[in-house]
Design a protein around this motif. Structure first.
Motif, PDB file in Angstrom:
ATOM      1  N   ARG A 193      -6.497   3.961   6.964  1.00 54.82           N
ATOM      2  CA  ARG A 193      -6.835   4.785   5.808  1.00 54.82           C
ATOM      3  C   ARG A 193      -5.588   5.467   5.235  1.00 54.82           C
ATOM      4  NH1 ARG A 193     -11.660   6.202   4.017  1.00 54.82           N
ATOM      5  NH2 ARG A 193     -12.677   5.568   5.927  1.00 54.82           N
ATOM      6  N   ARG A 194      -4.659   5.856   6.079  1.00 53.69           N
ATOM      7  CA  ARG A 194      -3.448   6.550   5.600  1.00 53.69           C
ATOM      8  C   ARG A 194      -2.568   5.638   4.736  1.00 53.69           C
ATOM      9  NH1 ARG A 194      -2.424   5.511  11.078  1.00 53.69           N
ATOM     10  NH2 ARG A 194      -0.587   4.235  11.433  1.00 53.69           N
ATOM     11  N   HIS A 195      -2.749   4.309   4.829  1.00 48.41           N
ATOM     12  CA  HIS A 195      -1.978   3.370   4.020  1.00 48.41           C
ATOM     13  C   HIS A 195      -2.544   3.191   2.608  1.00 48.41           C
ATOM     14  CE1 HIS A 195      -0.914   1.646   8.132  1.00 48.41           C
ATOM     15  NE2 HIS A 195       0.230   2.085   7.628  1.00 48.41           N
ATOM     16  N   MET A 196      -3.771   3.621   2.374  1.00 47.32           N
ATOM     17  CA  MET A 196      -4.448   3.353   1.109  1.00 47.32           C
ATOM     18  C   MET A 196      -3.711   3.923  -0.110  1.00 47.32           C
ATOM     19  SD  MET A 196      -6.712   1.257   1.727  1.00 47.32           S
ATOM     20  CE  MET A 196      -7.299   1.150   0.053  1.00 47.32           C
ATOM     21  N   LYS A 197      -3.197   5.135  -0.006  1.00 51.46           N
ATOM     22  CA  LYS A 197      -2.465   5.729  -1.135  1.00 51.46           C
ATOM     23  C   LYS A 197      -1.231   4.875  -1.450  1.00 51.46           C
ATOM     24  CE  LYS A 197      -0.614  10.149  -2.797  1.00 51.46           C
ATOM     25  NZ  LYS A 197       0.430   9.612  -3.595  1.00 51.46           N
ATOM     26  N   HIS A 198      -0.547   4.437  -0.414  1.00 62.46           N
ATOM     27  CA  HIS A 198       0.648   3.604  -0.556  1.00 62.46           C
ATOM     28  C   HIS A 198       0.287   2.283  -1.249  1.00 62.46           C
ATOM     29  CE1 HIS A 198       4.767   2.739   0.614  1.00 62.46           C
ATOM     30  NE2 HIS A 198       4.394   1.575   1.105  1.00 62.46           N
ATOM     31  N   TYR A 223       3.228 -13.316  -8.389  1.00 63.18           N
ATOM     32  CA  TYR A 223       4.204 -12.311  -7.984  1.00 63.18           C
ATOM     33  C   TYR A 223       3.822 -11.743  -6.628  1.00 63.18           C
ATOM     34  CZ  TYR A 223       5.708 -12.472 -12.826  1.00 63.18           C
ATOM     35  OH  TYR A 223       6.178 -12.898 -14.042  1.00 63.18           O
ATOM     36  N   TRP A 224       4.822 -11.293  -5.885  1.00 66.67           N
ATOM     37  CA  TRP A 224       4.590 -10.632  -4.600  1.00 66.67           C
ATOM     38  C   TRP A 224       4.940  -9.164  -4.746  1.00 66.67           C
ATOM     39  CZ3 TRP A 224       7.695 -14.220  -0.810  1.00 66.67           C
ATOM     40  CH2 TRP A 224       7.040 -15.445  -0.707  1.00 66.67           C
ATOM     41  N   GLY A 225       4.027  -8.295  -4.357  1.00 68.24           N
ATOM     42  CA  GLY A 225       4.298  -6.867  -4.247  1.00 68.24           C
ATOM     43  C   GLY A 225       4.448  -6.572  -2.765  1.00 68.24           C
ATOM     44  N   ILE A 226       5.643  -6.196  -2.359  1.00 71.05           N
ATOM     45  CA  ILE A 226       5.938  -6.033  -0.935  1.00 71.05           C
ATOM     46  C   ILE A 226       6.155  -4.561  -0.618  1.00 71.05           C
ATOM     47  CG2 ILE A 226       7.468  -6.725   0.938  1.00 71.05           C
ATOM     48  CD1 ILE A 226       8.335  -9.084  -0.969  1.00 71.05           C
ATOM     49  N   PRO A 227       5.292  -3.966   0.214  1.00 67.68           N
ATOM     50  CA  PRO A 227       5.526  -2.573   0.608  1.00 67.68           C
ATOM     51  C   PRO A 227       6.640  -2.519   1.652  1.00 67.68           C
ATOM     52  CG  PRO A 227       3.541  -3.397   1.661  1.00 67.68           C
ATOM     53  CD  PRO A 227       4.056  -4.494   0.765  1.00 67.68           C
ATOM     54  N   LYS A 228       7.499  -1.524   1.530  1.00 65.28           N
ATOM     55  CA  LYS A 228       8.549  -1.334   2.527  1.00 65.28           C
ATOM     56  C   LYS A 228       7.998  -0.397   3.594  1.00 65.28           C
ATOM     57  CE  LYS A 228      12.310  -1.753  -0.796  1.00 65.28           C
ATOM     58  NZ  LYS A 228      13.438  -1.046  -1.400  1.00 65.28           N
ATOM     59  N   GLY A 229       7.268  -0.941   4.487  1.00 64.55           N
ATOM     60  CA  GLY A 229       6.651  -0.150   5.540  1.00 64.55           C
ATOM     61  C   GLY A 229       6.190  -1.065   6.654  1.00 64.55           C
ATOM     62  N   THR A 230       5.538  -0.486   7.627  1.00 63.69           N
ATOM     63  CA  THR A 230       5.077  -1.280   8.751  1.00 63.69           C
ATOM     64  C   THR A 230       3.597  -1.588   8.606  1.00 63.69           C
ATOM     65  OG1 THR A 230       4.778   0.766   9.971  1.00 63.69           O
ATOM     66  CG2 THR A 230       6.819  -0.435  10.369  1.00 63.69           C
ATOM     67  N   MET A 231       3.309  -2.647   7.853  1.00 65.33           N
ATOM     68  CA  MET A 231       1.948  -3.158   7.705  1.00 65.33           C
ATOM     69  C   MET A 231       2.024  -4.665   7.910  1.00 65.33           C
ATOM     70  SD  MET A 231       0.377  -1.103   4.495  1.00 65.33           S
ATOM     71  CE  MET A 231       1.821  -0.471   3.669  1.00 65.33           C
TER      72      MET A 231
END
Length: 121
Positions: free
Chosen positions: A87-92, A71-79
């Motif tokens: 570090r600010r992305h870690m919670k996401h 499965y792919w878990g895709i964040p809707k963000g700019t990564m």
């Protein structure tokens, strides 16, 4: 290079499709346009099984699986890649992992636990 059989995009340097092992040549080179993963965020392509969608994430069954359960878990963000993660992305990303485990656990065999799952970027 786009595979003529399964339509998976492959790197230019490969001679066979990494999903279905179809032979590829320079004739299979085509403009890629947008990233297929970004396209999936806007509208789930035909043949892709959407598992979960939220404001921040999309989870789909891989259209080109490399294991029994992929499965792919895709964040809707700019990564765009691992070098851009801060570090600010870690919670996401931690939340994405939790949602993935929550959604995938019922789909897996009973003897498969979270410790059997592999998460990657």
């Amino acid at each position: 290079k786009f595979c003529p059989t399964c339509r998976k995009p492959n790197l230019l340097v490969v001679d066979t499709c990494t999903a279905c092992r179809q032979s590829l040549s320079d004739g299979n080179i085509a403009p890629a346009g947008r990233d297929v993963v970004q396209d999936a965020i806007v509208e789930t392509p035909e043949g892709w099984e959407e598992v979960s969608r939220s404001f921040d994430f999309l989870i789909v069954k891989s259209p080109w699986p490399v294991s029994r359960f992929h499965y792919w878990g895709i964040p809707k963000g700019t990564m765009p890649d691992l070098r851009k993660v801060r570090r600010r992305h870690m919670k996401h990303l931690t939340t994405l992992r939790e949602i993935a485990v929550q959604n995938l656990q019922p789909r897996l065999p009973r003897d498969c636990g979270e410790e059997d799952m592999i998460f990657g970027f």
